[in-house]
Design an enzyme around this catalytic site. Structure first.
Site, PDB file in Angstrom:
ATOM      1  N   LYS A  65       0.850  -1.109  -0.346  1.00  0.00           N
ATOM      2  CA  LYS A  65      -0.062   0.046   0.223  1.00  0.00           C
ATOM      3  C   LYS A  65       0.626   1.189   0.103  1.00  0.00           C
ATOM      4  O   LYS A  65       0.569   2.393  -0.448  1.00  0.00           O
ATOM      5  CB  LYS A  65      -0.826  -0.102   1.666  1.00  0.00           C
ATOM      6  CG  LYS A  65      -2.254  -0.924   1.558  1.00  0.00           C
ATOM      7  CD  LYS A  65      -3.047  -1.501   2.287  1.00  0.00           C
ATOM      8  CE  LYS A  65      -2.317  -1.320   3.715  1.00  0.00           C
ATOM      9  NZ  LYS A  65      -2.254  -2.785   3.544  1.00  0.00           N
ATOM     10  N   THR A  66       2.349   1.087   0.905  1.00  0.00           N
ATOM     11  CA  THR A  66       2.736   2.508   0.574  1.00  0.00           C
ATOM     12  C   THR A  66       3.475   3.016  -0.341  1.00  0.00           C
ATOM     13  O   THR A  66       4.022   3.937  -1.029  1.00  0.00           O
ATOM     14  CB  THR A  66       3.863   2.650   1.715  1.00  0.00           C
ATOM     15  OG1 THR A  66       3.163   2.557   3.304  1.00  0.00           O
ATOM     16  CG2 THR A  66       4.368   3.264   2.283  1.00  0.00           C
ATOM     17  N   ASP A 110      -1.356   6.732   5.909  1.00  0.00           N
ATOM     18  CA  ASP A 110      -1.350   5.644   6.787  1.00  0.00           C
ATOM     19  C   ASP A 110      -2.432   5.089   7.792  1.00  0.00           C
ATOM     20  O   ASP A 110      -2.246   5.455   8.426  1.00  0.00           O
ATOM     21  CB  ASP A 110       0.177   4.943   6.878  1.00  0.00           C
ATOM     22  CG  ASP A 110       0.193   3.321   7.124  1.00  0.00           C
ATOM     23  OD1 ASP A 110      -0.324   2.847   6.356  1.00  0.00           O
ATOM     24  OD2 ASP A 110       1.773   3.008   7.186  1.00  0.00           O
ATOM     25  N   THR A 159      -5.786  -1.369   6.751  1.00  0.00           N
ATOM     26  CA  THR A 159      -5.508  -3.246   7.290  1.00  0.00           C
ATOM     27  C   THR A 159      -7.337  -3.119   7.428  1.00  0.00           C
ATOM     28  O   THR A 159      -7.582  -4.248   7.227  1.00  0.00           O
ATOM     29  CB  THR A 159      -4.559  -3.180   8.459  1.00  0.00           C
ATOM     30  OG1 THR A 159      -4.639  -2.641   9.267  1.00  0.00           O
ATOM     31  CG2 THR A 159      -3.592  -2.809   7.280  1.00  0.00           C
ATOM     32  N   ARG A 218       6.812  -7.767   1.924  1.00  0.00           N
ATOM     33  CA  ARG A 218       7.215  -7.913   2.857  1.00  0.00           C
ATOM     34  C   ARG A 218       7.919  -8.611   3.701  1.00  0.00           C
ATOM     35  O   ARG A 218       9.064  -9.078   3.785  1.00  0.00           O
ATOM     36  CB  ARG A 218       6.736  -6.558   3.603  1.00  0.00           C
ATOM     37  CG  ARG A 218       7.190  -5.915   4.725  1.00  0.00           C
ATOM     38  CD  ARG A 218       6.280  -5.329   5.987  1.00  0.00           C
ATOM     39  NE  ARG A 218       5.802  -4.422   5.208  1.00  0.00           N
ATOM     40  CZ  ARG A 218       4.748  -3.327   5.614  1.00  0.00           C
ATOM     41  NH1 ARG A 218       4.491  -3.606   7.117  1.00  0.00           N
ATOM     42  NH2 ARG A 218       4.266  -2.510   5.383  1.00  0.00           N
TER      43      ARG A 218
END
Length: 331
Positions: A65-66, A110, A159, A218
């Protein structure tokens, strides 16, 4: 020799995260549907010379997402300002961020579902009309002063999309739902990362890491780094044997479970005979916060089919018993 090795490795270590982060949609691996949708949204905005619609990125942690928020800014050729929901606890915090934006800038928030309610309400008007109302003074003498904002694109990441109030969620022109990666997609992520790190890991080793990465890029990149560390220190070949040795050292088993995952599963099976067991009891038994169990451990164990929820608590499935080498009791 040690100093020479440090001098060689340090630049790669310092830029590790940045070096592996894709800069464009074309470089981004996986999430094909989302990439196609975002490419269409950004391309249309560029053709018409306007700021794109606001974007909400929803999905589990570690799926990009980032990275996608940075890609939005890079594709548009505009700056990006980043903050987080927990950092915006008052409407004034948000007003300060919004008033500092330059025309066309991307604002990335975020964990947007964790913003203060007063800030959320201010954001409604800012997203629709690019202005906010600032209250000056207190009590009966308070006055609302409108503040015009530069046009901007908000990219929100969450999330837990269900915690967003409907008025906020409805103001996003596009919502992208990111999904867990298949092993083949993770292998693509790892091949790209290994190439950028000049780490010639064999295909068998790449497949082994992908299978233990819980569908999350990640985690895949983090495990790749641990394997690279292992081969550097032990001077071993970058192959599947080194992968197995490195990940065994870090307690990551063949299904991607780590020490805490296995301990939670073991407690359910051994101490509570397979369950059911309540969340608070389970958390106390493993010495962790209930939030950690619920948000970090439980989703993966459920997705892997090792545990299930019942009205009375968590229970181990037959697959969970088998994973620990136990025989489930007869039904």
């Amino acid at each position: 020799m040690t100093g020479e090795l440090s001098a060689q490795v340090a630049p790669a270590e310092l830029g590790y995260e940045g070096a592996l982060r894709p800069a464009t949609l074309a470089e981004f691996v996986g999430q094909e549907k989302v990439r196609e949708q975002m490419g269409l949204l950004l391309g249309a905005a560029q053709i018409e010379g306007r700021t794109p619609d606001h974007i909400l990125l929803a999905g589990p942690p570690g799926l990009g997402k980032t990275t996608l928020s940075m890609i939005v800014a890079a594709e548009l050729g505009v700056p990006i300002q980043q903050t987080s929901g927990p950092a915006i606890q008052h409407a004034g915090d948000l007003a300060a961020v919004l008033s500092s934006l330059v025309p066309g800038e991307v604002l990335f928030i975020d964990e947007i579902h964790r913003m203060a309610r007063s800030a959320e309400e201010m954001l409604y008007l800012a997203m629709e009309d690019f202005k906010v109302d600032i209250m000056v003074g207190k009590g009966a003498g308070a006055t609302s002063v409108p503040l015009e904002l530069s046009p901007f694109t908000l990219v929100g990441a969450t999330t837990r999309a269900g915690l967003l109030p409907n008025p906020l969620r409805d103001r996003f022109g596009f919502t992208a739902h990111l999904e867990y990666y298949a092993n083949a997609e993770l292998e693509g992520v790892l091949r790209r990362a290994a190439g950028l790190l000049d780490f010639p890991l064999e295909q068998a080793g790449i497949a082994e890491i992908a299978g233990r990465s819980r569908g999350t890029p990640r985690i895949a990149n983090r495990l790749l780094r641990r394997v690279r560390d292992y081969t550097l220190v032990h001077n071993t070949a970058p192959d599947a044997e080194s992968v197995n040795a490195a990940l065994s050292l870090y307690d990551v088993d063949e299904h991607g479970l780590d020490r805490l995952d296995r301990e939670v599963l073991r407690i359910i099976v051994d101490r509570f005979a397979g369950g059911p067991v309540g969340l608070s009891t389970l958390a106390a038994s493993v010495g962790e916060e209930a939030e950690t169990i619920e948000a970090v451990v439980e989703p993966f164990l459920m997705r892997a089919g090792l545990i299930a929820r019942s009205p009375r608590g968590r229970i181990a499935t037959s697959l969970g018993w088998s994973h620990l080498g136990r025989t489930p009791p007869p039904m």
